[in-house]
Design a protein around this motif. Structure first.
Motif, PDB file in Angstrom:
ATOM      1  N   HIS A  22       0.779  -0.988  -0.032  1.00  0.00           N
ATOM      2  CA  HIS A  22       0.094  -0.283   0.016  1.00  0.00           C
ATOM      3  C   HIS A  22       0.810   1.174   0.213  1.00  0.00           C
ATOM      4  O   HIS A  22       0.355   2.267  -0.076  1.00  0.00           O
ATOM      5  N   CYS A  23       2.194   1.137  -0.213  1.00  0.00           N
ATOM      6  CA  CYS A  23       3.050   2.310  -0.080  1.00  0.00           C
ATOM      7  C   CYS A  23       3.493   2.598  -1.446  1.00  0.00           C
ATOM      8  O   CYS A  23       4.194   1.834  -2.152  1.00  0.00           O
ATOM      9  N   PRO A  24       3.202   3.892  -1.797  1.00  0.00           N
ATOM     10  CA  PRO A  24       3.589   4.211  -3.283  1.00  0.00           C
ATOM     11  C   PRO A  24       4.937   4.276  -3.670  1.00  0.00           C
ATOM     12  O   PRO A  24       5.639   3.805  -4.594  1.00  0.00           O
ATOM     13  N   THR A  25       5.820   4.869  -2.424  1.00  0.00           N
ATOM     14  CA  THR A  25       7.221   4.666  -2.898  1.00  0.00           C
ATOM     15  C   THR A  25       7.880   3.521  -2.716  1.00  0.00           C
ATOM     16  O   THR A  25       9.105   3.281  -3.644  1.00  0.00           O
ATOM     17  N   PRO A  36       7.299   1.798   4.702  1.00  0.00           N
ATOM     18  CA  PRO A  36       6.999   2.268   6.024  1.00  0.00           C
ATOM     19  C   PRO A  36       7.606   1.389   6.937  1.00  0.00           C
ATOM     20  O   PRO A  36       8.204   2.013   7.939  1.00  0.00           O
ATOM     21  N   ARG A  39      11.292   2.866   7.082  1.00  0.00           N
ATOM     22  CA  ARG A  39      11.239   4.001   7.519  1.00  0.00           C
ATOM     23  C   ARG A  39      11.221   4.006   9.188  1.00  0.00           C
ATOM     24  O   ARG A  39      11.977   4.880   9.914  1.00  0.00           O
ATOM     25  N   CYS A  64       9.163  10.241   1.619  1.00  0.00           N
ATOM     26  CA  CYS A  64       7.767   9.675   1.971  1.00  0.00           C
ATOM     27  C   CYS A  64       6.719  10.586   1.660  1.00  0.00           C
ATOM     28  O   CYS A  64       7.072  11.832   1.973  1.00  0.00           O
ATOM     29  N   VAL A  65       5.605  10.159   0.864  1.00  0.00           N
ATOM     30  CA  VAL A  65       4.659  11.349   0.372  1.00  0.00           C
ATOM     31  C   VAL A  65       3.599  11.814   1.390  1.00  0.00           C
ATOM     32  O   VAL A  65       2.751  12.596   1.463  1.00  0.00           O
ATOM     33  N   GLN A  66       3.621  11.053   2.626  1.00  0.00           N
ATOM     34  CA  GLN A  66       2.955  10.842   3.800  1.00  0.00           C
ATOM     35  C   GLN A  66       1.440  10.834   3.499  1.00  0.00           C
ATOM     36  O   GLN A  66       0.623  11.858   3.517  1.00  0.00           O
ATOM     37  N   CYS A  67       1.344   9.789   2.604  1.00  0.00           N
ATOM     38  CA  CYS A  67      -0.126   9.689   2.261  1.00  0.00           C
ATOM     39  C   CYS A  67      -0.956   8.886   3.083  1.00  0.00           C
ATOM     40  O   CYS A  67      -2.163   8.723   3.047  1.00  0.00           O
ATOM     41  N   LEU A  68      -0.480   8.142   3.990  1.00  0.00           N
ATOM     42  CA  LEU A  68      -1.031   7.412   5.028  1.00  0.00           C
ATOM     43  C   LEU A  68      -1.594   6.175   4.689  1.00  0.00           C
ATOM     44  O   LEU A  68      -2.571   5.648   5.223  1.00  0.00           O
ATOM     45  N   CYS A  70      -0.284   3.632   4.473  1.00  0.00           N
ATOM     46  CA  CYS A  70       0.338   2.575   5.292  1.00  0.00           C
ATOM     47  C   CYS A  70      -0.700   2.193   6.700  1.00  0.00           C
ATOM     48  O   CYS A  70      -0.728   1.180   7.169  1.00  0.00           O
ATOM     49  N   PHE A  80       1.517   5.702  11.681  1.00  0.00           N
ATOM     50  CA  PHE A  80       2.583   6.225  11.084  1.00  0.00           C
ATOM     51  C   PHE A  80       2.828   7.699  10.739  1.00  0.00           C
ATOM     52  O   PHE A  80       3.552   8.240  10.859  1.00  0.00           O
TER      53      PHE A  80
HETATM   54  S1  SF4 Z   1       2.770   7.561   4.376  1.00  0.00           S
HETATM   55 FE1  SF4 Z   1       3.285   5.296   4.576  1.00  0.00          FE
HETATM   56  S2  SF4 Z   1       2.510   4.417   2.374  1.00  0.00           S
HETATM   57 FE2  SF4 Z   1       2.632   6.669   2.198  1.00  0.00          FE
HETATM   58  S3  SF4 Z   1       4.461   7.134   1.256  1.00  0.00           S
HETATM   59 FE3  SF4 Z   1       4.972   7.243   3.353  1.00  0.00          FE
HETATM   60  S4  SF4 Z   1       5.534   5.265   4.145  1.00  0.00           S
HETATM   61 FE4  SF4 Z   1       4.684   5.095   1.980  1.00  0.00          FE
END
Ligand code: SF4
Ligand code: SF4
Length: 391
Positions: A22-25, A36, A39, A64-68, A70, A80
């Protein structure tokens, strides 16, 4: 280095890896340090074992895009978002993160006249074809009249960049709320910026000051509707950010405009027929993973469009992420490519997105995007102008 992370939060990850898909990066890199789990392991190494904050460690956090994505995927409820926010704030405090030019670029966001003057200058430079191409800006309006109040049932939060660049969406939101039977007062310059971008960038002090300014500007108990998913997510967390009863009470009044309209549709559905459009819904991460109210977009749109199609990428981030697409253009473009492929497979006429950052990021790649309230407003206008439609 002490990253000021809560030891219990940090220890809550069992390193199972269920969040990785589920983590785009991680999906675009295959690199554990861009996941995640990786990190969190680095946060532990820095805070608990005194590991140095090397360039590679910094890059892990910066990318990290901080998209949540994860956070909603994690069966153990690891917070996270809070861990990453605190990490970035600690690193920004020692100027290891968030470059000076980005800090400077945030200044006009809290000063609406300065922001409008800068936006007008950019709009003129676009007409003269001298705007810097690498900024990849959307076409900015030369002028846009202010919203006129129609009552005091709800506030419509207008914010900073969105008000300067996409006031038409606010206008559509106001029209739809009024058609649902409620008077609207736009918040305008009294609450110029919610602080979301600053908080995202680790500038916690600035984010707190803007949250306090916003709370002071909007007293009372009427609902505060927000048509930018990123701003709404930040404002729903003021209670957490400020840790005050006032902040918590304010956050309790904030609703995403889709969320609120989905619960107040009685008068709406009677005044318009559906647009002949097949609409794919792009769930902004701040609506899906942060606010968790993304289903409301479907509820709102269903009576007003011919067909809603779902993307088959399980809500993976589009790569916009606040200022992420400017700071990490290459990774943002690779993440977006996955979204573009999903949009292509859906074969829709238009993509509905409830966040200005996502819509600008997708439009840059040639996608036709509209805010859900814009589609509903179009349906209302076409219903009003058709024979037998509402007046
Ligand atoms: S918030 Fe979580 S899912 Fe989104 S990019 Fe960062 S580590 Fe990956
Ligand atoms: S964040 Fe959650 S899902 Fe991801 S590795 Fe840790 S415990 Fe597993």
């Amino acid at each position: 280095m002490d990253l000021k992370l809560d030891p219990d939060e940090l220890a809550s990850c069992v390193q199972c890896g269920l969040c990785l898909p589920h983590c785009p990066t991680f999906r675009v890199s295959g690199d554990e340090s861009r996941s995640p789990r990786g990190r969190i392991a680095l946060m532990r190494a820095v805070q608990n074992e005194g590991a140095p904050v090397t360039t590679e460690v910094l890059r892990s956090f910066e990318t990290c895009v901080q998209c949540l994505g994860c956070e909603t995927a994690c069966p153990g409820g690891v917070p996270f978002g809070h861990l990453m926010e605190t990490t970035r704030a600690s690193l920004a405090d020692v100027h290891a993160l968030t470059p000076w030019w980005l800090r400077a670029a945030f200044v006009p966001l809290a000063h609406p006249r300065l922001l409008r003057a800068g936006s007008r200058a950019l709009a003129v430079s676009q007409r003269l074809r001298i705007a810097p191409r690498r900024l990849a800006l959307p076409r900015l309006p030369l002028r846009s009249p202010p919203l006129q109040p129609s009552g005091d049932d709800v506030y419509l939060f207008t914010g900073c960049v969105m008000d300067a660049w996409q006031r038409g969406v606010h206008r559509d939101a106001q029209q739809v709320i009024e058609a649902a039977g409620f008077g609207v007062r736009a918040t305008g310059d009294r609450a110029p910026c919610c602080g979301a971008l600053q908080g995202h960038a680790g500038l916690a002090g600035r984010a707190r000051r803007l949250a306090e300014q916003t709370i002071r500007a909007l007293p009372g108990d009427r609902p505060i509707l927000v048509d930018s998913a990123g701003c709404g997510a930040a404002m729903k967390l003021y209670g957490h950010l400020l840790d005050t009863d006032e902040g918590r009470a304010f956050s309790g009044r904030v609703r995403d405009v889709n969320e609120w309209l989905a619960a107040h549709m009685g008068a709406l559905a009677a005044v318009a027929g559906p647009l002949d459009l097949r609409v794919a819904i792009q769930d902004p991460c701040h609506l899906r993973h942060a606010q968790r109210v993304h289903e409301s977009t479907r509820t709102l749109l269903a009576p007003f469009v011919a067909e809603i199609v779902e993307l088959d990428d399980e809500g993976l981030c589009c790569g916009a992420g606040g200022a992420y697409s400017i700071l990490e253009p290459s990774t943002a473009a690779r993440i977006r490519a996955r979204k573009l492929a999903a949009i292509e497979r859906a074969g829709a006429d238009v993509v509905a997105s409830a966040n200005p950052g996502c819509s600008i990021h997708l439009e840059r790649a040639g996608v036709t995007v509209a805010h859900p309230v814009t589609l509903v407003a179009r349906a209302l206008r076409s219903g009003a102008s058709s024979p037998g439609g509402a007046a």
